[in-house]
Design a protein around this motif. Structure first.
Motif, PDB file in Angstrom:
ATOM      1  N   ALA A  20       0.848  -1.187   0.000  1.00 18.99           N
ATOM      2  CA  ALA A  20       0.000   0.000   0.000  1.00 18.99           C
ATOM      3  C   ALA A  20       0.883   1.236   0.000  1.00 18.99           C
ATOM      4  N   ASN A  21       0.327   2.381  -0.399  1.00 19.35           N
ATOM      5  CA  ASN A  21       1.131   3.601  -0.483  1.00 19.35           C
ATOM      6  C   ASN A  21       1.819   3.933   0.832  1.00 19.35           C
ATOM      7  N   GLU A  22       1.107   3.725   1.946  1.00 19.01           N
ATOM      8  CA  GLU A  22       1.690   4.106   3.229  1.00 19.01           C
ATOM      9  C   GLU A  22       2.791   3.154   3.666  1.00 19.01           C
ATOM     10  N   GLN A  23       2.963   2.029   2.949  1.00 14.25           N
ATOM     11  CA  GLN A  23       4.047   1.094   3.258  1.00 14.25           C
ATOM     12  C   GLN A  23       5.307   1.394   2.457  1.00 14.25           C
ATOM     13  N   VAL A  24       5.250   2.448   1.656  1.00 13.24           N
ATOM     14  CA  VAL A  24       6.407   2.883   0.873  1.00 13.24           C
ATOM     15  C   VAL A  24       6.963   4.140   1.524  1.00 13.24           C
ATOM     16  N   VAL A  25       8.200   4.065   1.994  1.00  9.85           N
ATOM     17  CA  VAL A  25       8.835   5.180   2.697  1.00  9.85           C
ATOM     18  C   VAL A  25      10.096   5.580   1.936  1.00  9.85           C
ATOM     19  N   GLY A  26      10.108   6.818   1.432  1.00  6.94           N
ATOM     20  CA  GLY A  26      11.279   7.298   0.703  1.00  6.94           C
ATOM     21  C   GLY A  26      11.586   6.470  -0.527  1.00  6.94           C
ATOM     22  N   GLY A  27      10.556   5.901  -1.144  1.00 11.10           N
ATOM     23  CA  GLY A  27      10.757   5.100  -2.353  1.00 11.10           C
ATOM     24  C   GLY A  27      11.095   3.649  -2.076  1.00 11.10           C
ATOM     25  N   GLY A  28      11.234   3.279  -0.787  1.00  6.60           N
ATOM     26  CA  GLY A  28      11.589   1.909  -0.440  1.00  6.60           C
ATOM     27  C   GLY A  28      10.527   1.237   0.394  1.00  6.60           C
ATOM     28  N   CYS A  29      10.608  -0.091   0.497  1.00  5.50           N
ATOM     29  CA  CYS A  29       9.695  -0.878   1.328  1.00  5.50           C
ATOM     30  C   CYS A  29       9.958  -0.570   2.796  1.00  5.50           C
ATOM     31  N   GLU A  30       8.913  -0.269   3.538  1.00  7.17           N
ATOM     32  CA  GLU A  30       9.097   0.098   4.947  1.00  7.17           C
ATOM     33  C   GLU A  30       9.630  -1.058   5.775  1.00  7.17           C
ATOM     34  N   ARG A  31       9.441  -2.290   5.298  1.00  8.62           N
ATOM     35  CA  ARG A  31       9.892  -3.440   6.079  1.00  8.62           C
ATOM     36  C   ARG A  31      11.346  -3.792   5.793  1.00  8.62           C
ATOM     37  N   CYS A  32      11.756  -3.776   4.510  1.00  8.52           N
ATOM     38  CA  CYS A  32      13.113  -4.249   4.185  1.00  8.52           C
ATOM     39  C   CYS A  32      13.983  -3.185   3.540  1.00  8.52           C
ATOM     40  N   GLY A  33      13.388  -2.047   3.145  1.00  9.28           N
ATOM     41  CA  GLY A  33      14.170  -0.956   2.570  1.00  9.28           C
ATOM     42  C   GLY A  33      14.451  -1.082   1.092  1.00  9.28           C
ATOM     43  N   THR A  34      14.088  -2.203   0.468  1.00  6.02           N
ATOM     44  CA  THR A  34      14.335  -2.393  -0.962  1.00  6.02           C
ATOM     45  C   THR A  34      13.562  -1.364  -1.779  1.00  6.02           C
ATOM     46  N   GLU A  35      14.196  -0.862  -2.855  1.00 10.09           N
ATOM     47  CA  GLU A  35      13.529   0.124  -3.704  1.00 10.09           C
ATOM     48  C   GLU A  35      12.280  -0.485  -4.330  1.00 10.09           C
ATOM     49  N   VAL A  36      11.170   0.224  -4.199  1.00  4.76           N
ATOM     50  CA  VAL A  36       9.888  -0.252  -4.709  1.00  4.76           C
ATOM     51  C   VAL A  36       9.750   0.132  -6.177  1.00  4.76           C
ATOM     52  N   VAL A  37       9.214  -0.787  -6.982  1.00  3.28           N
ATOM     53  CA  VAL A  37       8.990  -0.522  -8.401  1.00  3.28           C
ATOM     54  C   VAL A  37       7.497  -0.626  -8.700  1.00  3.28           C
ATOM     55  N   GLN A  38       7.113  -0.127  -9.861  1.00  2.00           N
ATOM     56  CA  GLN A  38       5.733  -0.264 -10.315  1.00  2.00           C
ATOM     57  C   GLN A  38       5.621  -1.472 -11.225  1.00  2.00           C
ATOM     58  N   LYS A  39       4.557  -2.238 -11.045  1.00  2.00           N
ATOM     59  CA  LYS A  39       4.398  -3.480 -11.792  1.00  2.00           C
ATOM     60  C   LYS A  39       2.929  -3.668 -12.147  1.00  2.00           C
ATOM     61  N   GLU A  40       2.667  -4.120 -13.371  1.00  2.00           N
ATOM     62  CA  GLU A  40       1.299  -4.423 -13.786  1.00  2.00           C
ATOM     63  C   GLU A  40       0.950  -5.843 -13.368  1.00  2.00           C
ATOM     64  N   LEU A  41      -0.119  -5.977 -12.565  1.00  2.06           N
ATOM     65  CA  LEU A  41      -0.552  -7.296 -12.126  1.00  2.06           C
ATOM     66  C   LEU A  41      -2.064  -7.413 -12.250  1.00  2.06           C
ATOM     67  N   GLU A  42      -2.527  -8.632 -12.516  1.00  2.00           N
ATOM     68  CA  GLU A  42      -3.961  -8.910 -12.490  1.00  2.00           C
ATOM     69  C   GLU A  42      -4.320  -9.311 -11.070  1.00  2.00           C
ATOM     70  N   GLN A  43      -5.251  -8.590 -10.474  1.00  2.00           N
ATOM     71  CA  GLN A  43      -5.522  -8.767  -9.055  1.00  2.00           C
ATOM     72  C   GLN A  43      -6.999  -8.534  -8.756  1.00  2.00           C
ATOM     73  N   TRP A  44      -7.331  -8.734  -7.464  1.00  3.60           N
ATOM     74  CA  TRP A  44      -8.707  -8.566  -7.006  1.00  3.60           C
ATOM     75  C   TRP A  44      -8.921  -7.157  -6.451  1.00  3.60           C
ATOM     76  N   PHE A  45     -10.077  -6.608  -6.780  1.00  2.77           N
ATOM     77  CA  PHE A  45     -10.446  -5.258  -6.350  1.00  2.77           C
ATOM     78  C   PHE A  45     -11.835  -5.271  -5.711  1.00  2.77           C
ATOM     79  N   LEU A  46     -12.057  -4.320  -4.807  1.00  2.00           N
ATOM     80  CA  LEU A  46     -13.394  -4.027  -4.306  1.00  2.00           C
ATOM     81  C   LEU A  46     -13.805  -2.665  -4.856  1.00  2.00           C
ATOM     82  N   ARG A  47     -15.034  -2.561  -5.340  1.00  2.00           N
ATOM     83  CA  ARG A  47     -15.477  -1.403  -6.113  1.00  2.00           C
ATOM     84  C   ARG A  47     -15.914  -0.250  -5.196  1.00  2.00           C
ATOM     85  N   ILE A  48     -14.953   0.332  -4.514  1.00  2.00           N
ATOM     86  CA  ILE A  48     -15.242   1.452  -3.611  1.00  2.00           C
ATOM     87  C   ILE A  48     -15.672   2.691  -4.390  1.00  2.00           C
ATOM     88  N   THR A  49     -15.270   2.790  -5.655  1.00  2.00           N
ATOM     89  CA  THR A  49     -15.657   3.967  -6.453  1.00  2.00           C
ATOM     90  C   THR A  49     -17.167   4.060  -6.631  1.00  2.00           C
TER      91      THR A  49
END
Length: 817
Positions: A166-195
């Motif tokens: 989630a966005n709040e789990q990204v700190v300074g461009g890295g994973c808040e848990r391990c610090g690895t640089e986060v990248v953007q990736k296209e994935l097919e996933q499940w969504f809930l239609r909050i819109t």
């Protein structure tokens, strides 16, 4: 001689007493009186004093309500799924459940040592099948109604943890848990239609008067409802249409370029036309940045020209198309018309890359031919806008949108910044998503009768990358519930925000087994009357909870469509970091965590409670200091020593004036503490109690036993919600058999206090604007509140630069604007 104050001897005794008496138990089969709730924690195993600000405040209020004779539901549980437990399991080669259960036991002991009362009969943990089966049931119901679906979207991806963040789990461009640089990736996933609930989520905020305005503003901005117009531009040479959404169609004649997101399909098509050799490298770099990095305030505006042009349908002008880092694919259409003269961001970009600036809205005193030093974003008349020139900008918006619709190249549109809730996580320690993949039938829901889909226990941890569920044949291999052929289970698990989106309903009767929650009891007990938690949950947790609750309302399961009537956000406790030397939020990585166990061993839990609640207004950030802790302990030692004043007092008052002063001090303190606790300001309540302790000390030897006992017992009653152990002990030493929680809240005599009023003069910039009747000795914060209310019309729309408070005489505001 009295015994010395010994919190280590006193506190365990009273904790055992409260447990044995089941003080906090509530039978929810009865009608509701009050439902209060602290946001349930993630069981990390280590509470620090920063966490105490939330839970100690909640316990203070809970005890206050009990002493006022109210029946209060006050439960606690555990947000027990999530990535941290899984990472810990991998690191230590143990099972996440083992880690989680051990942490829960440790945190329960810490809550107990703080003297915090919860109805532990209502305890829940989201990692238990009896809980998460209902996450799965809810998902199936939402799938059935078209509110859950599978789709493709760019996500924050941690290559090390191999999961979506989630966005709040990204700190300074890295994973808040391990610090690895986060990248953007296209994935097919499940969504809930909050819109689908965007407008209702917005409207509901207007019916929450007891929520902080800051939180409501944050949610409104996150939903981002924009009324505007879709306009079709034609891409030169490609013959395709480029849809652009704008909220300022009145400025369209001032557009000098078009900007698209790096994810826009045109960005890849432009690989063949872009003039810059690093064009595609630039696009890839932007695509790998997180949304937070792209939206950073004050960040440098960057772009590359695609070599393509788009034709403005209003004037036929061909505008260059740029890829820009400030354009997001998930807002609008991922393409914007850029009007540098009337948008600050576009102005900065145009100046950097030498693009034209054309004025089309003329504000007061503006010269359309003068060069702008900044973008003009205010109202005005249209110029350089063809047939629409001379119109007021608002009139022009309607006229131009209608013109676009009439000519077939545009339509009026409402769009949202909010995007559907992506719930897929590629991890083990979460709720399995109840879906099955069949080669013949496609994606098939798990039948309700087969719930829960259990997490398998035969999972090996330690050095495993990716989702362990994918490597578990006993889990993945199944049969299709429709055709009976071999099939594969979904291995994604749910975002843990699903767990926390409805847990408050389960608390009402956690032992019901055949339903998600007890519908009849929920209809009596909802909404939650008081909800306490950190501002960091202002958007995601609170937005998702409101969304799910509205879905449940539509399913006919809850009595209203907003789950939390009153929301209180406590501020953070900060301490000096041993790493940076700066004041920062408490964190192990910052080297500034203060452990409550060590503090309690030295001073006792009551000292920590008093200091935590005395640090300042609980909604504001506060600094933890050792000096403050020592000061709180000295206050409790003074309260302990004051018992001598009762036992040594004579039969009669020796000084009538002193007796009257003490009586007034008692009534004044009761009034102030009552009002302060009702408005969640225990800090000023404690200050008033310190003054009462001083008044009791000053009356020693002058006032008789009856008056002295009344004053001291009143102090103990008022202090109990804040320092419960010492006050229970002193209450018992005074000869009482029952708990202070059953002793009742003290009352005060308004008529007596009315005789003691003082008049505060209220000045604004040196001029007398009002007077206020107030209690003598009113603290600066409360005096300012009263004065600001009285001088409201002279403060409205002004910036308060300074406030001067002369106790019992004056409040003076210095304002500008």
């Amino acid at each position: 001689m009295r015994e010395p104050y010994d919190p280590q001897a006193i506190e365990p005794k009273w904790q055992e007493f409260w447990d044995s008496q089941r003080i906090a138990y509530v039978d929810t089969a009865q009608d509701k009186e009050l439902y209060m709730l602290n946001m349930f924690p993630y069981p990390s195993g280590d509470l620090h004093v920063g966490h105490g600000r939330n839970y100690i405040l909640g316990d203070c209020l809970f005890r206050y309500f009990l002493m006022n004779g109210r029946r209060v539901l006050n439960p606690m549980g555990w947000d027990a799924f999530g990535l941290p437990a899984e990472n810990a399991a991998i690191k230590r080669n143990i099972h996440p459940r083992e880690w989680t259960i051990a942490n829960i036991a440790r945190m329960k002991r810490q809550f107990r040592r703080w003297g915090i009362l919860y109805d532990w009969d209502k305890e829940i943990a989201s990692c238990e099948p009896e809980y998460y089966r209902w996450n799965q049931w809810l998902f199936l119901k939402m799938w059935e109604k078209g509110l859950a679906y599978r789709g493709t979207a760019p996500v924050n991806w941690c290559p090390s943890c191999r999961t979506v963040l989630a966005n709040e789990q990204v700190v300074g461009g890295g994973c808040e848990r391990c610090g690895t640089e986060v990248v953007q990736k296209e994935l097919e996933q499940w969504f809930l239609r909050i819109t689908a609930y965007a407008d209702r989520l917005l409207e509901g905020l207007d019916r929450l008067p007891n929520w902080p305005e800051k939180v409501k503003v944050m949610q409104r901005n996150w939903i981002g409802r924009s009324v505007g117009c879709d306009v079709q531009f034609t891409v030169d040479g490609l013959g395709e249409k480029l849809t652009i959404f704008t909220t300022r169609v009145d400025t369209i004649f001032g557009a000098t370029f078009v900007a698209i997101a790096p994810e826009h399909p045109l960005a890849e098509k432009a690989k063949a036309t872009a003039p810059d050799a690093d064009y595609w490298d630039f696009v890839v770099r932007l695509k790998n940045q997180t949304r937070l990095q792209r939206e950073a305030e004050g960040g440098e505006k960057e772009g590359r020209f695609t070599g393509l042009y788009a034709e403005n349908p209003f004037n036929g002008q061909k505008l260059p198309i740029w890829v820009a880092n400030f354009v997001l694919m998930d807002y609008g259409t991922g393409a914007i018309m850029s009007v540098p003269a009337h948008d600050e961001r576009d102005f900065a970009f145009a100046r950097k890359y030498g693009l034209p600036v054309r004025v089309v809205v003329l504000g007061p005193g503006m010269d359309e031919n003068a060069e702008l030093s900044d973008a003009y974003t205010g109202p005005g008349k249209l110029v350089n806008s063809g047939q629409f020139s001379g119109m007021d900008w608002q009139q022009a918006q309607e006229a131009m949108a209608s013109f676009a619709e009439a000519n077939g190249f545009g339509e009026k549109k409402v769009r949202y910044r909010l995007r559907d809730w992506l719930i897929s996580r590629q991890r083990y320690w979460g709720t399995p998503i109840p879906a099955i993949y069949c080669g013949d039938c496609g994606i098939v829901p798990v039948p309700e009768a087969d719930l829960p889909v259990l997490l398998p226990t035969d999972i090996a941890f330690g050095g495993i990358e990716g989702n362990p569920l994918e490597k578990s044949p006993s889990f993945t291999q199944t049969t299709c519930p429709r055709c009976g052929k071999k099939a594969r289970r979904e291995t994604d698990t749910m975002d843990t925000f699903v767990d926390s989106s409805w847990y408050y309903l389960r608390f009402i009767n956690p032992h019901v087994h055949d339903r998600m929650f007890d519908v009849e009891r929920a209809r009596r007990w909802m909404p939650v009357d008081i909800y306490i938690g950190g501002i960091e949950h202002a958007i995601l947790h609170l937005m998702y909870s409101r969304f799910i609750y509205k879905v449940l309302y539509d399913f006919g399961l809850v009595p209203n469509d907003e789950p939390f009537a009153l929301l209180f956000n406590q501020g953070m406790i900060v301490a000096k970091s041993s790493i940076s030397g700066k004041l920062e939020k408490m964190s192990k990585s910052k080297g500034n965590v203060v452990a409550p166990d060590e503090l309690i061993a030295r001073y006792g839990a009551d000292t920590e409670r008093v200091y935590t609640l005395f640090m300042g207004p609980p909604e504001k950030e506060a600094e933890w200091t050792d000096e403050g802790v020592a000061g709180a302990h000295r206050f409790l030692q003074r309260v302990w020593a004051l018992q001598d004043a009762v036992f040594e007092a004579g039969e009669a008052d020796r000084d009538a004036a002193a007796a009257e002063r003490l009586a007034v001090a008692v009534h004044r303190t009761v009034k102030k503490v009552t009002e302060d606790l009702q408005r969640f300001h225990p800090n000023t309540a404690i200050a008033a109690m310190m003054e009462l302790a001083n008044a009791i000390q000053e009356a020693r030897g002058l006032v008789g036993a009856a008056a002295m006992r009344h004053a001291y017992e009143t102090l103990l009653k008022l202090l109990h919600p804040i320092a419960p152990h010492i006050t229970e002990e002193l209450w018992r030493l005074l000869g009482h058999d029952s708990s202070l929680l059953r002793a009742g809240w003290p009352s005060f005599d308004e008529a007596l206090l009315a005789k003691q009023k003082v008049t505060l003069a209220v000045q604004v910039n040196g001029k007398l604007r009002a007077t206020v009747e107030a209690d003598p000795g009113l603290d600066a914060e409360r005096a300012r509140e009263l004065a600001a209310r009285a001088a409201g019309r002279w403060l409205e729309g002004k910036e308060i630069v300074k406030v001067v408070h002369v106790p019992d005489k004056l409040v003076s505001f210095v304002v500008k604007g």
